[in-house]
Design a protein around this motif. Structure first.
Motif, PDB file in Angstrom:
ATOM      1  N   THR A 314       0.946  -1.027   0.085  1.00 24.77           N
ATOM      2  CA  THR A 314       0.092  -0.030  -0.137  1.00 24.77           C
ATOM      3  C   THR A 314       0.865   1.027  -0.056  1.00 24.77           C
ATOM      4  O   THR A 314       0.492   2.174  -0.610  1.00 24.77           O
ATOM      5  CB  THR A 314      -0.987  -0.018   1.118  1.00 24.77           C
ATOM      6  OG1 THR A 314      -1.662  -1.007   1.092  1.00 24.77           O
ATOM      7  CG2 THR A 314      -1.667   1.364   1.197  1.00 24.77           C
ATOM      8  N   ILE A 317       2.230   1.823  -3.255  1.00 26.28           N
ATOM      9  CA  ILE A 317       1.426   2.453  -4.029  1.00 26.28           C
ATOM     10  C   ILE A 317       1.159   3.859  -4.106  1.00 26.28           C
ATOM     11  O   ILE A 317       1.117   4.495  -5.127  1.00 26.28           O
ATOM     12  CB  ILE A 317      -0.205   1.535  -4.082  1.00 26.28           C
ATOM     13  CG1 ILE A 317       0.055  -0.105  -4.698  1.00 26.28           C
ATOM     14  CG2 ILE A 317      -1.129   2.264  -4.921  1.00 26.28           C
ATOM     15  CD1 ILE A 317      -1.004  -0.596  -4.307  1.00 26.28           C
ATOM     16  N   ASP A 320       4.199   5.769  -5.424  1.00 24.69           N
ATOM     17  CA  ASP A 320       4.326   5.826  -6.772  1.00 24.69           C
ATOM     18  C   ASP A 320       3.172   6.374  -7.597  1.00 24.69           C
ATOM     19  O   ASP A 320       3.707   7.322  -8.451  1.00 24.69           O
ATOM     20  CB  ASP A 320       4.161   4.065  -7.255  1.00 24.69           C
ATOM     21  CG  ASP A 320       4.186   4.025  -8.657  1.00 24.69           C
ATOM     22  OD1 ASP A 320       5.232   4.218  -9.194  1.00 24.69           O
ATOM     23  OD2 ASP A 320       3.192   3.916  -9.293  1.00 24.69           O
ATOM     24  N   MET A 321       2.259   6.506  -6.928  1.00 25.53           N
ATOM     25  CA  MET A 321       1.150   7.387  -7.415  1.00 25.53           C
ATOM     26  C   MET A 321       1.170   8.727  -7.393  1.00 25.53           C
ATOM     27  O   MET A 321       0.972   9.513  -8.145  1.00 25.53           O
ATOM     28  CB  MET A 321      -0.300   6.752  -6.861  1.00 25.53           C
ATOM     29  CG  MET A 321      -0.714   5.468  -7.376  1.00 25.53           C
ATOM     30  SD  MET A 321      -2.444   4.996  -6.832  1.00 25.53           S
ATOM     31  CE  MET A 321      -3.468   6.537  -7.121  1.00 25.53           C
ATOM     32  N   THR A 337      -5.227   4.041 -12.529  1.00 25.14           N
ATOM     33  CA  THR A 337      -5.167   4.670 -11.233  1.00 25.14           C
ATOM     34  C   THR A 337      -6.235   4.085 -10.283  1.00 25.14           C
ATOM     35  O   THR A 337      -5.969   3.880  -8.969  1.00 25.14           O
ATOM     36  CB  THR A 337      -5.262   6.285 -11.480  1.00 25.14           C
ATOM     37  OG1 THR A 337      -4.160   6.754 -12.213  1.00 25.14           O
ATOM     38  CG2 THR A 337      -4.885   6.882  -9.973  1.00 25.14           C
ATOM     39  N   GLU A 340      -5.345   0.899  -8.889  1.00 22.02           N
ATOM     40  CA  GLU A 340      -4.247   0.791  -8.220  1.00 22.02           C
ATOM     41  C   GLU A 340      -4.816   1.285  -6.834  1.00 22.02           C
ATOM     42  O   GLU A 340      -4.537   0.664  -5.720  1.00 22.02           O
ATOM     43  CB  GLU A 340      -3.081   1.617  -8.521  1.00 22.02           C
ATOM     44  CG  GLU A 340      -2.322   1.462  -9.777  1.00 22.02           C
ATOM     45  CD  GLU A 340      -1.097   2.105 -10.055  1.00 22.02           C
ATOM     46  OE1 GLU A 340      -0.656   2.610  -9.008  1.00 22.02           O
ATOM     47  OE2 GLU A 340      -0.668   2.211 -11.289  1.00 22.02           O
ATOM     48  N   GLY A 343      -6.503  -1.693  -5.341  1.00 24.04           N
ATOM     49  CA  GLY A 343      -5.570  -2.771  -4.983  1.00 24.04           C
ATOM     50  C   GLY A 343      -5.047  -2.252  -3.545  1.00 24.04           C
ATOM     51  O   GLY A 343      -4.672  -3.199  -2.631  1.00 24.04           O
ATOM     52  N   ALA A 344      -4.719  -1.127  -3.526  1.00 24.60           N
ATOM     53  CA  ALA A 344      -4.401  -0.370  -2.151  1.00 24.60           C
ATOM     54  C   ALA A 344      -5.410  -0.762  -1.002  1.00 24.60           C
ATOM     55  O   ALA A 344      -4.771  -1.283   0.121  1.00 24.60           O
ATOM     56  CB  ALA A 344      -3.702   1.045  -2.188  1.00 24.60           C
TER      57      ALA A 344
END
Length: 380
Positions: A314, A317, A320-321, A337, A340, A343-344
């Motif tokens: 998490t 992510i 990175d985001m 996005t 992601e 996913g987090a």
């Protein structure tokens, strides 16, 4: 009313230098002790304290203000602090058993000896106090004691030590590492000078940093060897990744942005994005060491470290985001996005569920008696 004229030698100069053990009771014995100390060290002010106490004893005897007067010297211990104060208290009890005074007149040579006044007043009232001044010694000793006391408080207070020792030590540590890495001059003298200065800064900064933040390296190596080894390994992974990312920054910028950054701010954000994976891997290595250490010690907080390890994706992510968004590579409304973010959220839920189940299992583990004594469920 019985009065006791009491000379105080907190650091036991009489014992160290003149080999005279306290307590010393009586005018004649006090004069003999002062004479021995004067011969052993003519510059010691404690001899003058003893003479001043005897002089005050004679004056009170002649004045007739008290029914009975006695003079005594009590000595502490070279290790000034709790040990010396306990010894002074013990000797004071012995003096009061032989001469049950109704009040005490203390004679000292400075602020340090006066620190035991609360101990004396808890056993017998202090009628008066006299400080013996030898030339300019009072100001010098008082100033020295004030400086020493505040330095000692800084060293012993964790918050103050972080400010006055930890932060400067960390700065010196970073500067030393940078100085070692930045050696690029071909001249031998410059290289040698850089190595020496960098090494000195590393040693000084490392010592101040560990002292300031209370890092006990030897204790950690003995008691937490696995955790230390994995922590060092994780740090090496992070540093290696940072160096590699710095050397490949231009190629990474070309692959991600398709152009070279025009400002240092964009380069910094790009660099943070490039070391994201390496940073998380290094943290994961350190957490694995903590998990192994906790398992071998049967520590109930094993679940906390496992949860931290599971939630690392998490953080990867998020970092990175946010960095790619700052570089205008992605938008928060794109399908990738949103996936992601989902996913987090899934990783957070999975980590919380796994941590809750593992915590419950650890509590049952403790109740079944499989955990070593001294670890309870209250701390979980």
């Amino acid at each position: 009313m019985k009065a006791l004229v009491l000379a105080i030698d907190r650091d036991d100069d009489f014992g160290k230098k003149a080999e005279v053990k306290g307590p010393i009771i009586g005018k004649g014995k006090c004069i003999d002790a002062a004479l021995k100390l004067s011969l052993a060290d003519p510059e010691d002010s404690d001899a003058n304290v003893a003479y001043a106490a005897v002089k005050l004893y004679d004056e009170l005897k002649k004045s007739g203000e008290f029914d009975d007067v006695e003079v005594a010297i009590i000595t502490g211990h070279p290790d000034v602090g709790v040990k010396s104060d306990l010894e002074l208290a013990r000797q004071l009890e012995g003096v009061l058993e032989r001469f049950p005074a109704d009040g005490v007149i203390t004679v000292t040579d400075g602020a340090e000896d006066e620190q035991i006044f609360p101990i004396i007043s808890s056993r017998v009232p202090i009628i008066s106090s006299k400080r013996v001044v030898v030339k300019q010694n009072e100001t010098i000793e008082t100033t020295y004691y004030v400086v020493y006391r505040y330095l000692k408080e800084i060293m012993s207070d964790p918050e103050a030590s972080k400010v006055f020792l930890g932060i400067p030590g960390f700065i010196l540590l970073l500067y030393g590492i940078g100085n070692l890495i930045a050696i690029s001059q071909p001249e031998s003298m410059n290289v040698i000078s850089g190595i020496i200065s960098g090494t000195l800064l590393l040693l000084i900064g490392g010592y101040a940093f560990t002292k300031g933040f209370r890092f006990r390296i030897m204790d950690a190596l003995v008691n937490e060897f696995i955790q230390v080894i994995f922590g060092v390994a994780g740090l090496i992974v992070v540093i290696s990744g940072m160096i590699r990312a710095y050397s490949d920054l231009d190629a990474y910028a070309q692959s991600l942005l398709h152009y070279q950054p025009s400002t240092s701010l964009i380069s910094l954000v790009l660099y943070i994005n490039s070391i994201n994976t390496t940073l998380m891997v290094g943290i994961a290595v350190a957490l694995i060491g903590r998990i192994i250490q906790a398992y071998m010690r049967r520590d109930l907080h094993l679940w906390y470290n496992v949860t931290a390890l599971l939630i690392l994706p998490t953080f990867w992510i998020i970092l990175d985001m946010t960095t790619r968004y700052a570089l205008s590579v992605i938008t928060f409304y794109s399908a990738g996005t949103i996936l992601e973010i989902l996913g987090a959220l899934f990783d957070v839920a999975l980590s919380m569920l796994a941590g809750s189940l593992l915590r419950r299992y650890m509590i049952e583990w403790a109740r079944s008696g499989k955990v070593e004594a001294g670890t309870g469920t209250e701390s979980v």
